[in-house]
Design a protein around this motif. Structure first.
Motif, PDB file in Angstrom:
ATOM      1  N   SER A 134       7.569 -22.231 -47.022  1.00 54.12           N
ATOM      2  CA  SER A 134       6.140 -22.091 -47.286  1.00 54.12           C
ATOM      3  C   SER A 134       5.431 -23.426 -47.038  1.00 54.12           C
ATOM      4  N   PRO A 135       4.211 -23.409 -46.485  1.00 53.50           N
ATOM      5  CA  PRO A 135       3.468 -22.224 -46.071  1.00 53.50           C
ATOM      6  C   PRO A 135       4.094 -21.564 -44.846  1.00 53.50           C
ATOM      7  N   ALA A 136       3.814 -20.296 -44.683  1.00 50.53           N
ATOM      8  CA  ALA A 136       4.399 -19.537 -43.577  1.00 50.53           C
ATOM      9  C   ALA A 136       3.765 -19.938 -42.242  1.00 50.53           C
ATOM     10  N   LEU A 137       4.589 -19.965 -41.219  1.00 49.95           N
ATOM     11  CA  LEU A 137       4.097 -20.168 -39.859  1.00 49.95           C
ATOM     12  C   LEU A 137       3.654 -18.805 -39.348  1.00 49.95           C
ATOM     13  N   THR A 138       2.373 -18.655 -39.023  1.00 49.03           N
ATOM     14  CA  THR A 138       1.817 -17.357 -38.643  1.00 49.03           C
ATOM     15  C   THR A 138       0.975 -17.463 -37.371  1.00 49.03           C
ATOM     16  N   VAL A 139       0.612 -16.305 -36.836  1.00 45.46           N
ATOM     17  CA  VAL A 139      -0.326 -16.228 -35.716  1.00 45.46           C
ATOM     18  C   VAL A 139      -1.347 -15.151 -36.020  1.00 45.46           C
ATOM     19  N   HIS A 140      -2.454 -15.186 -35.300  1.00 49.78           N
ATOM     20  CA  HIS A 140      -3.495 -14.171 -35.447  1.00 49.78           C
ATOM     21  C   HIS A 140      -3.362 -13.118 -34.348  1.00 49.78           C
ATOM     22  N   PRO A 141      -3.901 -11.923 -34.562  1.00 42.90           N
ATOM     23  CA  PRO A 141      -3.779 -10.859 -33.564  1.00 42.90           C
ATOM     24  C   PRO A 141      -4.346 -11.227 -32.202  1.00 42.90           C
ATOM     25  N   ASP A 142      -5.361 -12.108 -32.152  1.00 43.36           N
ATOM     26  CA  ASP A 142      -5.980 -12.459 -30.879  1.00 43.36           C
ATOM     27  C   ASP A 142      -5.338 -13.686 -30.225  1.00 43.36           C
ATOM     28  N   THR A 143      -4.227 -14.162 -30.776  1.00 39.39           N
ATOM     29  CA  THR A 143      -3.489 -15.263 -30.138  1.00 39.39           C
ATOM     30  C   THR A 143      -2.883 -14.764 -28.835  1.00 39.39           C
ATOM     31  N   THR A 144      -2.974 -15.554 -27.776  1.00 43.51           N
ATOM     32  CA  THR A 144      -2.380 -15.121 -26.506  1.00 43.51           C
ATOM     33  C   THR A 144      -0.860 -15.165 -26.610  1.00 43.51           C
ATOM     34  N   LEU A 145      -0.204 -14.386 -25.753  1.00 44.06           N
ATOM     35  CA  LEU A 145       1.253 -14.370 -25.758  1.00 44.06           C
ATOM     36  C   LEU A 145       1.814 -15.733 -25.389  1.00 44.06           C
ATOM     37  N   ALA A 146       1.142 -16.435 -24.492  1.00 46.33           N
ATOM     38  CA  ALA A 146       1.598 -17.774 -24.109  1.00 46.33           C
ATOM     39  C   ALA A 146       1.554 -18.713 -25.305  1.00 46.33           C
ATOM     40  N   GLN A 147       0.481 -18.646 -26.090  1.00 49.42           N
ATOM     41  CA  GLN A 147       0.370 -19.502 -27.273  1.00 49.42           C
ATOM     42  C   GLN A 147       1.449 -19.161 -28.298  1.00 49.42           C
ATOM     43  N   ALA A 148       1.685 -17.863 -28.498  1.00 52.75           N
ATOM     44  CA  ALA A 148       2.717 -17.434 -29.445  1.00 52.75           C
ATOM     45  C   ALA A 148       4.092 -17.892 -28.994  1.00 52.75           C
ATOM     46  N   ALA A 149       4.352 -17.788 -27.684  1.00 50.48           N
ATOM     47  CA  ALA A 149       5.645 -18.206 -27.151  1.00 50.48           C
ATOM     48  C   ALA A 149       5.854 -19.707 -27.349  1.00 50.48           C
ATOM     49  N   ARG A 150       4.791 -20.494 -27.134  1.00 48.46           N
ATOM     50  CA  ARG A 150       4.905 -21.939 -27.324  1.00 48.46           C
ATOM     51  C   ARG A 150       5.186 -22.280 -28.787  1.00 48.46           C
ATOM     52  N   THR A 151       4.533 -21.550 -29.693  1.00 52.95           N
ATOM     53  CA  THR A 151       4.759 -21.788 -31.120  1.00 52.95           C
ATOM     54  C   THR A 151       6.200 -21.479 -31.492  1.00 52.95           C
ATOM     55  N   MET A 152       6.718 -20.344 -31.013  1.00 51.05           N
ATOM     56  CA  MET A 152       8.106 -19.980 -31.309  1.00 51.05           C
ATOM     57  C   MET A 152       9.078 -21.018 -30.768  1.00 51.05           C
ATOM     58  N   ALA A 153       8.837 -21.461 -29.540  1.00 53.10           N
ATOM     59  CA  ALA A 153       9.731 -22.437 -28.919  1.00 53.10           C
ATOM     60  C   ALA A 153       9.674 -23.773 -29.651  1.00 53.10           C
ATOM     61  N   ARG A 154       8.470 -24.215 -29.983  1.00 46.35           N
ATOM     62  CA  ARG A 154       8.308 -25.512 -30.644  1.00 46.35           C
ATOM     63  C   ARG A 154       8.936 -25.518 -32.036  1.00 46.35           C
ATOM     64  N   GLU A 155       8.744 -24.415 -32.768  1.00 37.83           N
ATOM     65  CA  GLU A 155       9.222 -24.354 -34.149  1.00 37.83           C
ATOM     66  C   GLU A 155      10.613 -23.735 -34.274  1.00 37.83           C
ATOM     67  N   LYS A 156      11.163 -23.277 -33.127  1.00 42.21           N
ATOM     68  CA  LYS A 156      12.512 -22.698 -33.095  1.00 42.21           C
ATOM     69  C   LYS A 156      12.640 -21.510 -34.049  1.00 42.21           C
ATOM     70  N   VAL A 157      11.686 -20.574 -33.953  1.00 43.26           N
ATOM     71  CA  VAL A 157      11.733 -19.344 -34.744  1.00 43.26           C
ATOM     72  C   VAL A 157      11.755 -18.136 -33.817  1.00 43.26           C
ATOM     73  N   LYS A 158      12.259 -17.022 -34.338  1.00 44.28           N
ATOM     74  CA  LYS A 158      12.408 -15.816 -33.534  1.00 44.28           C
ATOM     75  C   LYS A 158      11.294 -14.803 -33.776  1.00 44.28           C
ATOM     76  N   ARG A 159      10.624 -14.924 -34.924  1.00 50.10           N
ATOM     77  CA  ARG A 159       9.592 -13.960 -35.308  1.00 50.10           C
ATOM     78  C   ARG A 159       8.455 -14.685 -36.005  1.00 50.10           C
ATOM     79  N   LEU A 160       7.251 -14.144 -35.867  1.00 51.37           N
ATOM     80  CA  LEU A 160       6.086 -14.718 -36.529  1.00 51.37           C
ATOM     81  C   LEU A 160       5.287 -13.608 -37.206  1.00 51.37           C
ATOM     82  N   PRO A 161       4.961 -13.756 -38.492  1.00 50.51           N
ATOM     83  CA  PRO A 161       4.038 -12.810 -39.112  1.00 50.51           C
ATOM     84  C   PRO A 161       2.668 -12.917 -38.446  1.00 50.51           C
ATOM     85  N   VAL A 162       2.018 -11.781 -38.293  1.00 46.81           N
ATOM     86  CA  VAL A 162       0.672 -11.736 -37.728  1.00 46.81           C
ATOM     87  C   VAL A 162      -0.298 -11.473 -38.871  1.00 46.81           C
TER      88      VAL A 162
END
Length: 219
Positions: free
Chosen positions: A95-123
């Motif tokens: 905590s706090p949780a690493l999250t994304v918003h529904p209007d986040t682009t797939l490229a932005q979400a992919a970069r976040t996952m890669a940078r933070e080394k996570v497999k899933r993100l709550p929306v």
């Protein structure tokens, strides 16, 4: 150009498992098994995401189950040792949780996952309420687009914009997601721009060119 990139809401899973702060260790493990997921959002109130419990948060329980950590481990891994003794989601979660918003682009979400080394993100929405979950597998769904869909978007959003007729004669061919632009163009200096725009089209695996400058007589 009028094309818009795919966003998280286009591919996310809207029905997700979630837990409260008081969820017990074994309950968390069972829910992960039942839903075949590696992490669960922790929510409170009307569904506000306050943390995430992942498999990595649970593993210290097994790692330190039958041994006493030495002084070096105690100094280097205090968080893992704390989680080894945790019994509820509130104690285990990140905590706090690493999250994304529904209007986040797939490229932005992919970069976040890669940078933070996570497999899933709550929306979550604007006030932090859980809307769904997006995973690595969800982000790869764009590569299931047909070659015909990709070719049509490249013609509409790239070729007609950079190489309009009658100034250019460009064919778009797509095979297994690999785009090839072939033909004649008035301005070959635009090819690097075309490469960048084509690669930005969702589902494109690679791009190749067989473009030549139009002879003066045809200009």
């Amino acid at each position: 150009m009028h094309g818009t990139p795919y966003i998280v809401s286009d591919v996310m899973t809207p029905t997700v498992a979630a837990i409260g702060r008081g969820a017990a260790f074994k309950e968390i493990v069972q829910l992960m098994q039942d839903w075949k997921v590696s992490a669960l959002p922790v929510i409170e109130g009307e569904g506000r995401v306050v943390g995430v419990v992942s498999e990595a948060d649970l593993l210290p329980k097994e790692e330190f189950r039958d041994s006493d950590p030495d002084r070096y481990t105690q100094l280097r891994r205090p968080s893992d040792l704390a989680k080894a003794g945790a019994v509820t989601a509130g104690e285990l979660m990140t905590s706090p949780a690493l999250t994304v918003h529904p209007d986040t682009t797939l490229a932005q979400a992919a970069r976040t996952m890669a940078r933070e080394k996570v497999k899933r993100l709550p929306v979550v929405d604007a006030v932090g309420l859980l809307q769904g979950v997006v995973s690595r597998a969800d982000l790869l769904k764009v590569f299931l687009r047909t070659d015909e869909e990709i070719a049509e978007e490249v013609r509409r959003e790239v070729v007609s914009y950079l190489f309009p007729t009658p100034d250019s004669r460009v064919r778009v061919e797509v095979l297994d997601g690999v785009v090839k632009l072939a033909g004649q163009v008035r301005d070959t200096s635009l090819v690097p721009v075309a490469a960048r725009l084509v690669r930005a089209v969702e589902g494109v695996v690679d791009v190749a060119f067989d473009l030549t400058r139009m002879p003066p007589a045809q200009e």
